[in-house]
Design a protein around this motif. Structure first.
Motif, PDB file in Angstrom:
ATOM      1  N   GLU A 219    -103.976  17.835  -5.368  1.00 33.32           N
ATOM      2  CA  GLU A 219    -104.861  16.856  -4.991  1.00 33.32           C
ATOM      3  C   GLU A 219    -104.118  16.033  -3.857  1.00 33.32           C
ATOM      4  N   THR A 220    -102.785  16.501  -3.500  1.00 33.91           N
ATOM      5  CA  THR A 220    -102.026  16.123  -2.252  1.00 33.91           C
ATOM      6  C   THR A 220    -101.638  17.079  -1.492  1.00 33.91           C
TER       7      THR A 220
ATOM      8  N   GLY B 121    -106.255  15.183 -16.935  1.00 36.00           N
ATOM      9  CA  GLY B 121    -105.379  15.084 -16.204  1.00 36.00           C
ATOM     10  C   GLY B 121    -104.437  16.345 -16.103  1.00 36.00           C
ATOM     11  N   GLY B 122    -103.865  16.765 -15.170  1.00 38.56           N
ATOM     12  CA  GLY B 122    -102.827  17.857 -14.877  1.00 38.56           C
ATOM     13  C   GLY B 122    -102.560  18.183 -13.720  1.00 38.56           C
ATOM     14  N   HIS B 123    -101.780  18.919 -13.241  1.00 36.67           N
ATOM     15  CA  HIS B 123    -101.190  19.375 -12.076  1.00 36.67           C
ATOM     16  C   HIS B 123    -102.391  20.397 -11.612  1.00 36.67           C
ATOM     17  N   TYR B 124    -102.970  21.429 -12.241  1.00 33.51           N
ATOM     18  CA  TYR B 124    -103.423  22.401 -11.537  1.00 33.51           C
ATOM     19  C   TYR B 124    -105.012  22.163 -11.239  1.00 33.51           C
ATOM     20  N   GLN B 125    -105.377  21.179 -10.586  1.00 37.30           N
ATOM     21  CA  GLN B 125    -106.568  20.870 -10.369  1.00 37.30           C
ATOM     22  C   GLN B 125    -106.731  19.762  -9.005  1.00 37.30           C
ATOM     23  N   GLY B 126    -107.853  19.489  -8.655  1.00 34.74           N
ATOM     24  CA  GLY B 126    -107.988  18.770  -7.373  1.00 34.74           C
ATOM     25  C   GLY B 126    -109.144  19.724  -6.299  1.00 34.74           C
ATOM     26  N   ASN B 127    -108.146  20.160  -5.426  1.00 35.75           N
ATOM     27  CA  ASN B 127    -108.922  21.233  -4.519  1.00 35.75           C
ATOM     28  C   ASN B 127    -108.011  22.451  -4.376  1.00 35.75           C
TER      29      ASN B 127
END
Length: 303
Positions: free
Chosen positions: A153-154, A269-275
């Motif tokens: 996500e960042t 929620g979680g680290h393995y997502q976003g783009n």
């Protein structure tokens, strides 16, 4: 410092970066194929030339001094520019050629990127692809990588970022499991279900849910813990429980209705997502094989 004095220090600066990234003189020496004493002399020459203590050393540890932190950052930029200089000659060549070093996470590489990259190699047979598969973030300079593909996500600041596709986490189970155990209508009900967890840290058993202005942390439990998405998926397909997946890892089974999404009105929620993002270094001369690969991947994800 004039150029005649600066040029001999360039190799010492490169060794300095290697020492910092390796964490010790001995590990750096092993990587460079030289004696530890040679590495030590290089650092001493650099410190003497700059008249600054770059590394604070004890018998047990080594760390950057305040001056060393700034010098290290600038030396990393120097090495990155040197790498781009080596490959810049390929920018205007008619054929796509050269070495292309790519880093990407394990599950994404095997389940999504692998056929794309193999097809890319078939289209551009003069490209030598070196794929580094790791769930750790690999830095461009210290890990000698041209393109980083990661889910975030960042995105890392200071690099060119190209979004390939969105990625979100989904909670899934088979219709058979849900028929026997009941369909959760609220995250709190998951405490009564067999939840298949990642298990890489105690926090992996705490699932975070949000819905509008509500946010919940649920401590789940289950009989299977495994840090491999394909094994978790196989357990879910055998109706053993409920698990969290990145959408690319489970979409095929959702489409065929072998599994169904649980609590679709809640966001996980979680680290393995976003783009899914491809990142590479800024430069006036971006090697043609880098731009061609990223353009190709973007087309694949959008098709």
């Amino acid at each position: 410092m004039d150029m005649n004095k600066l040029i001999p220090l360039l190799s010492e600066m490169a060794i300095f970066v290697n020492v910092v990234e390796s964490g010790s003189f001995s590990k750096s020496a092993l990587k460079l194929g030289v004696a530890p004493s040679s590495v030590s002399r290089s650092i001493t020459r650099l410190e003497n030339a700059l008249q600054q203590k770059l590394l604070e050393r004890t018998t047990r540890q080594m760390r950057l001094s305040p001056a060393g932190q700034e010098v290290y950052s600038l030396c990393c930029d120097m090495l990155n520019s040197a790498q781009l200089a080596v490959s810049s000659a390929q920018v205007n060549t008619e054929d796509i050629t050269g070495v292309l070093r790519v880093a990407a996470p394990k599950a994404l590489s095997k389940q999504v990127l692998m056929p794309m990259l193999l097809d890319f190699m078939a289209l551009y047979p003069k490209v030598e692809l070196q794929l580094k598969v790791s769930d750790r973030y690999l830095d461009l300079v210290s890990h000698e990588v041209d393109v980083i593909i990661h889910i975030t996500e960042t995105p890392t600041q200071g690099l060119i970022s190209r979004v390939l596709a969105p990625c979100r986490l989904l909670l899934c189970a088979t219709p058979d499991y849900l028929m026997k155990q009941g369909i959760p209508t609220h995250p709190q009900q998951l405490i009564d279900h067999n939840c298949i967890c990642l298990g890489e840290s105690p926090k992996d058993r705490i699932w975070i849910f949000s819905q509008e202005d509500k946010k919940l942390s649920i401590q789940v439990k289950g009989t299977l813990t495994v840090n491999h998405s394909e094994i978790r998926r196989e357990a879910v397909l055998r109706s053993m429980g409920i698990a969290v997946f990145p959408d690319f890892s489970i979409q095929e089974w959702l489409d065929t209705e072998q599994v169904q999404q649980v609590l679709p009105d809640w966001t996980l929620g979680g680290h393995y997502q976003g783009n899914i993002v491809a990142q590479y270094a800024y430069s006036k001369f971006i090697p043609k094989q880098i731009k061609t690969l990223v353009d190709y991947l973007q087309t694949c994800f959008q098709s």
